[in-house]
Design a protein around this motif. Sequence first.
Motif, PDB file in Angstrom:
ATOM      1  N   ILE A   8     -32.064 -25.955  44.736  1.00 16.39           N
ATOM      2  CA  ILE A   8     -32.218 -24.773  43.883  1.00 16.39           C
ATOM      3  C   ILE A   8     -33.538 -24.915  43.143  1.00 16.39           C
ATOM      4  CG2 ILE A   8     -31.232 -23.364  42.049  1.00 16.39           C
ATOM      5  CD1 ILE A   8     -29.529 -23.350  44.522  1.00 16.39           C
ATOM      6  N   GLY A  20     -31.086 -19.541  43.278  1.00 17.99           N
ATOM      7  CA  GLY A  20     -30.707 -19.356  44.668  1.00 17.99           C
ATOM      8  C   GLY A  20     -31.085 -17.989  45.206  1.00 17.99           C
ATOM      9  N   ALA A  54     -24.158 -22.667  46.959  1.00 18.30           N
ATOM     10  CA  ALA A  54     -25.170 -21.646  47.254  1.00 18.30           C
ATOM     11  C   ALA A  54     -25.111 -20.531  46.214  1.00 18.30           C
ATOM     12  CB  ALA A  54     -24.969 -21.092  48.659  1.00 18.30           C
ATOM     13  N   TYR A  61     -33.137 -21.289  49.489  1.00 22.40           N
ATOM     14  CA  TYR A  61     -32.608 -22.635  49.254  1.00 22.40           C
ATOM     15  C   TYR A  61     -33.524 -23.621  49.966  1.00 22.40           C
ATOM     16  CZ  TYR A  61     -28.526 -19.685  48.306  1.00 22.40           C
ATOM     17  OH  TYR A  61     -27.681 -18.703  47.840  1.00 22.40           O
TER      18      TYR A  61
END
Length: 447
Positions: free
Chosen positions: A246, A414, A222, A438
């Motif tokens: 992403i 992100g 992440a 995301y």
Amino acid sequence: MKIARWICFAFSMLLLVPQTVAAASYPTPVKVKLLPTATFLATVNGNYQLIDIKTKQVIPFTNPIVFSQTNGAVVATINGVSYTSTSGFLLDEVTRGEQHDVTISSIQQAGGTSAPVTYRGSFEITPGATAPNLFNTLDMEDYLKGVVPGEMPASWHKEALKAQAVAARSYAYAQLKNTSFLQMTVASQVYGGKSKEQAASTAAVNETAGVYATYQNEPISAYFHSSSGGNTENSENVWRSAVPYIRSVADPYDRHPSNPHYGWNTKVATSTVSSRFKLTNEQVVSLRVTQRTNAGSVQQVEATVYNAATGQKRVVQARPSFVSSSDAFRSFFGVSLKSIAFDVKGNANVKVKRADGSEQTVDHIAGYALQTTSGQTTIATGNASIRTENETMYYPTAPTEFTFTGNGWGHRLGMSQWGARSMAERGFTYDQILKHYYKGIEVKKIK
């Protein structure tokens, strides 16, 4: 009888040697490499044991323990008595306790050596190249308590802090699948230990305990950054590989009234830019962005290079000869650019009248044939003499510096932290924030 007495004495001595006990276990262990100074003190608070890794011997200790390295071996000094181990030492938490911690006297930081820093969990001190390595092992949730306030101000809205906690938890989990330990710096995530903990961010960690952002049931890498500049980006447009979650998204939330990362500018000398292109007898007279994505991320920069001795010009592409990825533009030009959403301009822009009478704005006139007021033709070099109605001005024929202007801060991949703040303040929940940044993920608890 003497033999029997000696055996009894030896047996009694064995009983006096402290025995190792099982160290505390952590439900989801995280190992972090800390950066102490070459010699550092460890001050222990709670139920810990010090163990020589090679001999498995438990070493009684009192505070502080001084760790250093000599001839490739770690030395632990306690009350003036030194213990040397070629394998190093464990400083293990025997039973987990909320109040247990170890204070390290000095940690290397980007701005210099810090004051003492306190950490939760257990420690491993092993020989390094010239100084001891120090690793901190603790549970994921305790690790995050020292990460979230280092990555996002604890004063921000709780839903933003919760989004940050889940992103950081997911990122750490995914990284540990490919490496045995994390760094304490931005190379992984900024980790400040127990000393960094704040009540609001700790509450955000606790309220999302065990919750991850997942893609196909696996915690995601992440990635997050400070400010997107209005759009996030596809991973392959910044680094190299395409990551399915992403993906570029429009990010109007990022333009928070307090966000300082819009309209930034950075100046750099032409000589510095020329050196980055490895030029010796030439100089860069023009820089132009020739390719960018729909989200505004620079993909290619073209330099016009001039040799005053020969009068020759040539064009050089920055990628791939000098820049391996788009993100590398942020550090290529000899200055630190906040993002790759930028434009660049030299300070020699001038409007010229061409022989056919048309006018054109150019970013340099070095090497151009100029006609003087007397009708003579000269090749422009150095500073050109320009006569106005009232005075004679001298204008550079080639830029002496370039100015980069842009929006955003970070790699633009992100979650935008400033965007998360705005979304939280507008009533979005932490899972809604994560699903905005995301794509195709689930936000759920993993046991």
